[in-house]
Design a protein around this motif. Structure first.
Motif, PDB file in Angstrom:
ATOM      1  N   UNK A 182       7.174  -6.523  -3.502  1.00  0.00           N
ATOM      2  CA  UNK A 182       6.817  -5.244  -2.904  1.00  0.00           C
ATOM      3  C   UNK A 182       8.066  -4.450  -2.525  1.00  0.00           C
ATOM      4  N   UNK A 183       9.112  -5.149  -2.096  1.00  0.00           N
ATOM      5  CA  UNK A 183      10.355  -4.468  -1.739  1.00  0.00           C
ATOM      6  C   UNK A 183      10.968  -3.780  -2.956  1.00  0.00           C
ATOM      7  N   UNK A 184      10.676  -4.280  -4.148  1.00  0.00           N
ATOM      8  CA  UNK A 184      11.153  -3.652  -5.372  1.00  0.00           C
ATOM      9  C   UNK A 184      10.161  -2.621  -5.906  1.00  0.00           C
ATOM     10  N   UNK A 185       8.870  -2.846  -5.624  1.00  0.00           N
ATOM     11  CA  UNK A 185       7.857  -1.954  -6.159  1.00  0.00           C
ATOM     12  C   UNK A 185       7.825  -0.608  -5.448  1.00  0.00           C
ATOM     13  N   UNK A 186       7.950  -0.588  -4.115  1.00  0.00           N
ATOM     14  CA  UNK A 186       7.722   0.676  -3.428  1.00  0.00           C
ATOM     15  C   UNK A 186       8.751   1.752  -3.792  1.00  0.00           C
ATOM     16  N   UNK A 187      10.060   1.435  -3.895  1.00  0.00           N
ATOM     17  CA  UNK A 187      10.958   2.516  -4.335  1.00  0.00           C
ATOM     18  C   UNK A 187      10.723   2.889  -5.797  1.00  0.00           C
TER      19      UNK A 187
END
Length: 371
Positions: A95-100
């Motif tokens: 998720x830390x990679x998906x949101x940006x």
């Protein structure tokens, strides 16, 4: 920041043969360096021209596909190219990679749609010039020096002269150009985050795929309404190739041949190239005050980028080969053309990372290039 310095000359003080060899071999590297520099400048010029010509070609399809349809086709082209090159493993994204990445995809779509619609209303030269205020704003944001404040004032003056607000002004077109600038600035900031969390081109490839997915309803609507004219589709595909694929490949080559500072300053010429492309291909003749406004903004951008790069990297100011890693301590931002489907420029800012002296340009994307 990693800084490379030239090695100290090594030789035997009493050896005429060694001295002769050094003297004989000295001019060759200098000549090769000048040749590489000239080829790099020619490559950057070709990249910029390709970017703006692509935008002008894409404008020929506005009457049939509309700006949204042209952007959709360009996104599909960019996604196909980036996906084949990067092949990001989406299932492994956290998720830390998906949101940006998701936000980047949204910004891509909004940026290109607002820019293309602005081009349709106020012309290529004006729209691209206004969009370039985005990276300039990021470069000057947070600064409190008098010099940077003067640069900001110069940019505002350039916009006023460029637009000369009046009853006949297309304020919606100007607003869309400024929206594209805001999106470009957001793209730069989001790319810092995504670039630090994903390797290589994974972030722009995944973000472009997200943006292309968002434009699927546009493509479906064009099909249902029977607006898929072959010539218009060809114009849009050519725009995607010239404004995304060619600039990205060319910038990769150029960044190996010219200093990062020169690359960043050279990107400031894109509004001029856009104005020339609009004049030659679209017949969009600019008035004198518009040329003056473009010149003021271009000059302000070039001076700000040059000053920022030399102040943040003293080694470059001394003529060294300093390189700074984007998204990490010592980061240096260089506005570039062009970017995930940017019509003029590309395609944002280019982040140049150094690993043992190797340059790693990333698509802002893009114009190199933005997807």
């Amino acid at each position: 920041m990693t800084t490379k310095t030239a090695p100290e000359p090594v030789g035997c003080s009493g050896s005429r043969a060694a001295a002769s060899t050094t003297a004989a071999s000295g001019p060759a590297p200098a000549s090769e360096g000048r040749g590489a520099m000239l080829r790099g400048i020619a490559t950057m010029l070709g990249s910029g021209a390709s970017n703006q010509v692509g935008a002008a070609v894409g404008a020929h399809a506005f009457g049939t596909l509309g700006p949204a349809g042209v952007v959709a086709v360009r996104q599909f082209v960019a996604a196909a190219v980036l996906w084949s090159v990067a092949r990001p493993k989406l299932r492994r994204f956290t998720w830390a990679q998906w949101w940006p990445t998701l936000l980047l995809g949204l910004v891509f779509g909004t940026m290109n749609l607002s820019l293309y619609t602005a081009i349709d209303r106020i012309g290529l030269g004006l729209a691209v010039t206004l969009e370039f205020l985005g990276p300039l704003a990021v470069a000057l944001a947070g600064s409190r020096t008098r010099f940077d404040l003067l640069c900001a004032a110069g940019a505002c003056l350039g916009v006023y002269v460029l637009v000369l607000p009046g009853p006949a002004s297309d304020y919606l077109g100007v607003g869309l150009g400024l929206l594209a600038a805001a999106c470009w600035a957001a793209y730069i900031l989001l790319n810092r985050v995504a670039g630090a969390r994903l390797p290589g081109l994974a972030a722009p490839a995944a973000a472009t795929l997200v943006s292309a997915t968002l434009y699927l309803p546009v493509a479906v609507t064009l099909v249902v309404r029977g607006h898929l004219d072959g010539t218009a589709i060809l114009y849009a595909v050519v725009a995607g190739i010239l404004s995304s694929v060619v600039p990205y490949a060319a910038d990769l080559v150029a960044l190996r041949r010219v200093p990062a500072r020169l690359f960043g300053v050279f990107m400031s010429v894109h509004p001029v190239l856009a104005a020339l492309a609009g004049t030659a291909i679209l017949g969009q003749l600019l008035k004198l005050h518009e040329w003056i406004g473009i010149a003021v903004i271009v000059l302000t951008n070039a001076v700000a980028v040059h000053a920022a790069s030399t102040s943040r990297n003293p080694a470059v100011a001394r003529g060294g080969e300093g390189r700074e890693v984007a998204g990490r301590p010592g980061e240096r931002l260089l506005p570039s053309h062009g970017v995930p489907d940017r019509a003029g420029h590309h395609d944002g800012e280019r982040y140049e990372a150094a690993d043992e002296g190797q340059q790693m340009p990333r698509l802002e994307s893009a114009h190199g290039g933005r997807p």
